[in-house]
Scaffold this active site. Structure first.
Site, mmCIF file in Angstrom:
data_model
loop_
_atom_site.group_PDB
_atom_site.id
_atom_site.type_symbol
_atom_site.label_atom_id
_atom_site.label_comp_id
_atom_site.label_asym_id
_atom_site.label_seq_id
_atom_site.Cartn_x
_atom_site.Cartn_y
_atom_site.Cartn_z
ATOM 1 N N CYS A 196 0.632 6.427 13.695
ATOM 2 C CA CYS A 196 1.393 6.718 14.915
ATOM 3 C C CYS A 196 0.875 8.038 15.457
ATOM 4 O O CYS A 196 1.059 9.086 14.838
ATOM 5 C CB CYS A 196 2.885 6.812 14.631
ATOM 6 S SG CYS A 196 3.843 7.339 16.088
ATOM 7 N N MET A 211 1.758 4.870 23.338
ATOM 8 C CA MET A 211 1.549 5.244 21.946
ATOM 9 C C MET A 211 0.396 6.241 21.873
ATOM 10 O O MET A 211 -0.618 6.077 22.567
ATOM 11 C CB MET A 211 1.222 4.011 21.099
ATOM 12 C CG MET A 211 2.266 2.903 21.212
ATOM 13 S SD MET A 211 2.059 1.863 22.687
ATOM 14 C CE MET A 211 0.786 0.752 22.131
#
Length: 395
Positions: free
Chosen positions: A104, A317
């Site tokens: 992430c 993201m």
């Protein structure tokens, strides 16, 4: 009938970029959860509140979106010349599953700040005032991330005036460098797994589309918005409430995963929900962001929308931003062409919440494209710290 009492585990709830997650020091986890396996997965699902057939995660720390259904483990690094090892788990909302297949990028920002908060960085390396360079080993993808964390009076400086679209309030800027992001470290393949900058991707039952399939930051399948029936200006509500649209995107994702060699059979996609990502691109144009403000076409180089865990992301993201910056730097990819083509070292793209700038240094070596570094700015802030509680039978 007796039931196991709750246990409490030291934890920190943090925002990193446009995501939130529950952060743990490895040493604070129950012994059975200090190693990969079923016990750790069960714990993280219970912490977050999954699997939840109501898709609300009411009985946990999750926020019922892919951006808020996350757990992070940090420990002193086992790698030379690194400060911390950072391991990331994407927790499925409605299924009993934790995906460890990728990173992430947003929570990478939190990892840099948390490393200081948690006492995992050598105090001799932390300035009283200035910027601390935190050397992070991203254990999921076996890559190095450098976080430039501002420090005031020996502590992480969290407040500031850096504004990040998709985050309501300003905070202190943290610059992230993703080193050698053009290989995910797991598959060991080329940045372009098919060997091409653009392929014809056949999606059974859906159609055939031009696609750039790249592994940089995170494996990503880029398609042109117009080819799949979109303008590229869509917001979450335009897609996420449409089961047929989401099924089409999942079909594209599965087809891309097969072509990229990430899975061997289509049914394996169920156990690899976090990767690859699917994103659609188009040329710069005016649109209204989710905040209501108008993003002018002249402010950006292109527009990008991306899906995470089966839903359109509310912003972008961080790892996908790395893929965008990398692909934009390579002439001939769909991302590069949407941005106007030609050589470039940075792009500013429009996403549902606003805009983001990302830079990448790309070069062709012996006929193969490589990227040495991708750079972007995010911010991070502790929201709560103390203990998270779970029923004793959860571990």
């Amino acid at each position: 009938m007796a039931h196991a009492a709750q246990i409490k585990i030291p934890a920190t709830y943090m925002r990193g970029g446009t995501s939130k997650g529950v952060f743990f020091r490895l040493q604070d986890l129950p012994e059975s959860c200090q190693v990969p396996g079923t016990a750790r997965d069960r714990l993280f699902m219970r912490v977050i509140g999954s699997p939840d057939p109501y898709a609300a995660q009411i009985d946990g720390m999750g926020g019922a979106t892919s951006s808020t259904s996350k757990c992070v483990i940090l420990s002193k690094s086992s790698q030379p010349d690194h400060d911390v090892d950072y391991l990331y788990g994407q927790v499925s909302i409605d299924k009993a599953f934790v995906d460890w297949s990728g990173n992430c990028g947003n929570l990478s920002t939190g990892a840099g700040a948390f490393a200081l908060h948690a006492g995992l960085v050598d105090p001799a390396r932390i300035p009283k005032n200035g910027v601390c360079v935190v050397r992070i080993w991203q254990a999921n993808i076996q890559k190095t991330i450098i976080a430039h964390v501002p420090v005031s009076n020996g502590q992480v400086q969290e407040t500031g005036d850096f504004e990040l679209d998709g985050v309501t309030f300003p905070a202190a800027e943290i610059v992230l460098e993703f080193l050698d992001p053009s290989d995910d470290g797991e598959e060991g393949g080329s940045m372009f797994p098919t060997g091409n900058l653009v392929d014809d991707l056949d999606v059974p039952g859906v159609g055939t589309f031009k696609a750039t399939m790249i592994t940089a930051g995170i494996p990503t399948v880029f398609v042109n918005a117009e080819e799949i029936g979109y303008k590229g200006t869509e917001l979450r509500e335009d897609i996420n409430g449409n089961p047929e649209a989401l099924a089409r995107f999942e079909a594209i994702r599965v087809a891309g995963a097969l072509r990229m060699g990430l899975i061997k059979h289509a049914d394996e996609a169920l156990t690899r929900q976090h990767t690859p990502k699917v994103a659609f691109v188009t040329k710069a144009q005016d649109y209204k962001a989710s905040s209501g403000k108008t993003v002018q076409g002249g402010e950006v180089d292109l527009l990008v929308r991306a899906l995470s865990m089966g839903k359109l992301h509310h912003a972008m993201m961080g790892t996908c931003a790395v893929a965008i910056g990398t692909a934009a730097a390579i002439p001939g990819t769909l991302v590069n062409l949407a941005a106007g083509g030609g050589a470039r070292t940075a792009v500013r793209f429009g996403h549902p919440s606003g805009t983001l700038r990302v830079g990448a240094e790309a070069a062709q070596v012996n006929g193969e494209w490589t990227v040495t570094k991708a750079i972007m700015s995010r911010s991070a802030r502790i929201l709560m710290e103390g203990w998270v509680r779970v029923p004793g039978d959860a571990v």
